[in-house]
Write an enzyme that holds these catalytic residues in place. Sequence first.
Site, PDB file in Angstrom:
ATOM      1  N   GLY A  84     -39.758 -37.345  20.241  1.00  0.00           N
ATOM      2  CA  GLY A  84     -40.595 -38.543  20.265  1.00  0.00           C
ATOM      3  C   GLY A  84     -41.081 -38.896  21.666  1.00  0.00           C
ATOM      4  O   GLY A  84     -40.475 -38.512  22.663  1.00  0.00           O
ATOM      5  N   ASN A 124     -42.110 -28.055  30.551  1.00  0.00           N
ATOM      6  CA  ASN A 124     -42.344 -27.226  31.749  1.00  0.00           C
ATOM      7  C   ASN A 124     -42.986 -28.044  32.856  1.00  0.00           C
ATOM      8  O   ASN A 124     -42.967 -27.626  34.018  1.00  0.00           O
ATOM      9  CB  ASN A 124     -43.188 -26.010  31.375  1.00  0.00           C
ATOM     10  CG  ASN A 124     -44.651 -26.353  31.114  1.00  0.00           C
ATOM     11  OD1 ASN A 124     -45.466 -26.342  32.027  1.00  0.00           O
ATOM     12  ND2 ASN A 124     -45.002 -26.685  29.877  1.00  0.00           N
ATOM     13  N   TYR A 148     -46.019 -37.780  33.350  1.00  0.00           N
ATOM     14  CA  TYR A 148     -45.345 -37.211  32.180  1.00  0.00           C
ATOM     15  C   TYR A 148     -44.170 -36.318  32.628  1.00  0.00           C
ATOM     16  O   TYR A 148     -43.043 -36.450  32.127  1.00  0.00           O
ATOM     17  CB  TYR A 148     -46.379 -36.421  31.368  1.00  0.00           C
ATOM     18  CG  TYR A 148     -45.830 -35.533  30.293  1.00  0.00           C
ATOM     19  CD1 TYR A 148     -45.227 -36.061  29.158  1.00  0.00           C
ATOM     20  CD2 TYR A 148     -45.948 -34.136  30.397  1.00  0.00           C
ATOM     21  CE1 TYR A 148     -44.749 -35.222  28.154  1.00  0.00           C
ATOM     22  CE2 TYR A 148     -45.484 -33.308  29.398  1.00  0.00           C
ATOM     23  CZ  TYR A 148     -44.875 -33.857  28.287  1.00  0.00           C
ATOM     24  OH  TYR A 148     -44.398 -33.025  27.301  1.00  0.00           O
TER      25      TYR A 148
HETATM   26  C1  15L Z   1     -46.537 -30.049  27.250  1.00  0.00           C
HETATM   27  O1  15L Z   1     -45.522 -30.561  27.681  1.00  0.00           O
HETATM   28  C2  15L Z   1     -47.368 -30.701  26.223  1.00  0.00           C
HETATM   29  O2  15L Z   1     -46.602 -31.497  25.355  1.00  0.00           O
HETATM   30  C3  15L Z   1     -48.185 -29.725  25.421  1.00  0.00           C
HETATM   31  O3  15L Z   1     -49.170 -30.423  24.703  1.00  0.00           O
HETATM   32  C4  15L Z   1     -48.824 -28.635  26.262  1.00  0.00           C
HETATM   33  O4  15L Z   1     -49.868 -29.150  26.977  1.00  0.00           O
HETATM   34  C5  15L Z   1     -47.774 -27.995  27.136  1.00  0.00           C
HETATM   35  O5  15L Z   1     -46.998 -28.919  27.841  1.00  0.00           O
HETATM   36  C6  15L Z   1     -48.325 -26.994  28.143  1.00  0.00           C
HETATM   37  O6  15L Z   1     -47.916 -27.000  29.298  1.00  0.00           O
HETATM   38  O7  15L Z   1     -49.150 -26.161  27.751  1.00  0.00           O
END
Ligand code: 15L
Length: 277
Positions: A84, A124, A148
Amino acid sequence: MSSPPSPGSLSPIRFHRLLLTGAAGGLGRVLRPRLKAYCEVLRLSDVADLGSAAKGEEVVPARLEDRAALTALLQGVDAVVHLGGVSTEGPFDPILQANIIGVYNLYEAARIQGAKRIVFASSNHVTGFYRQDEVISPTDPMRPDGFYGVSKAFGENLARFYFNRYGIETACLRIGSSFPAPKDRRMLATWLSFDDLERLVVACLTAPVVGHSVIYGVSDNRARWWDNTSARHLGFVAEDSSEPFRAETEARQPVLDPTDPTVMYQGGAFVRAGPFD
Ligand code: 15L
């Protein structure tokens, strides 16, 4: 006297009640039917519509910012798969509410209700400001590439505190890019197939000892940015690879400018997002 069951005939059910948060999101919808095999009751939560509960499911909508709702949500839960929250880079305030206050509410609820293990969807983007020509491991210093990524770094650290202080185990999954197929050249390195996602989550739910662990969620791709040797104890072995998608992906996306920060750094477009105000 009856003979003991063979390993193949043992039930995969390990939990009475498993909670899946973010169950209406992209990966939540993938895991919803797959996690059912591992529990008697799969409790599903999200702020978005989850439809009606199927057999063996419970639908419990909750906002992560709502502490009382989260305490109720965790009641009777043995383990959590926490997807979530906000899942991409954006303005700070929604990320603060869902990913920082929300993850605190989740761990407090787990402590109060006695949940023993959490599989936390980190990202990542906790290390997005490493270059694409570097190979890093979960033990390298964090280099978040935005609000984020910072919120996921907070979640990983909060999880470590709750393990050291209260013994709640967490596997932090630094998920790469989990989609049906790689969408661009970067994802040839970061792609995590849905089957490997399931293998990873199930390994973390069922490993005898997790403690506080960090692992990159990535398939067995030819291009390698992440070395998961330090997380071997989790028992995750990726079986898929982005290689069958290479020719089509490279044909679709022209050769990229290596001096562009979105090409230079592992976080891709996230490293250039914002400012938002
Ligand atoms: C993430 O953390 C995102 O939630 C996903 O939507 C992608 O953008 C991914 O990383 C990514 O790095 O490709």
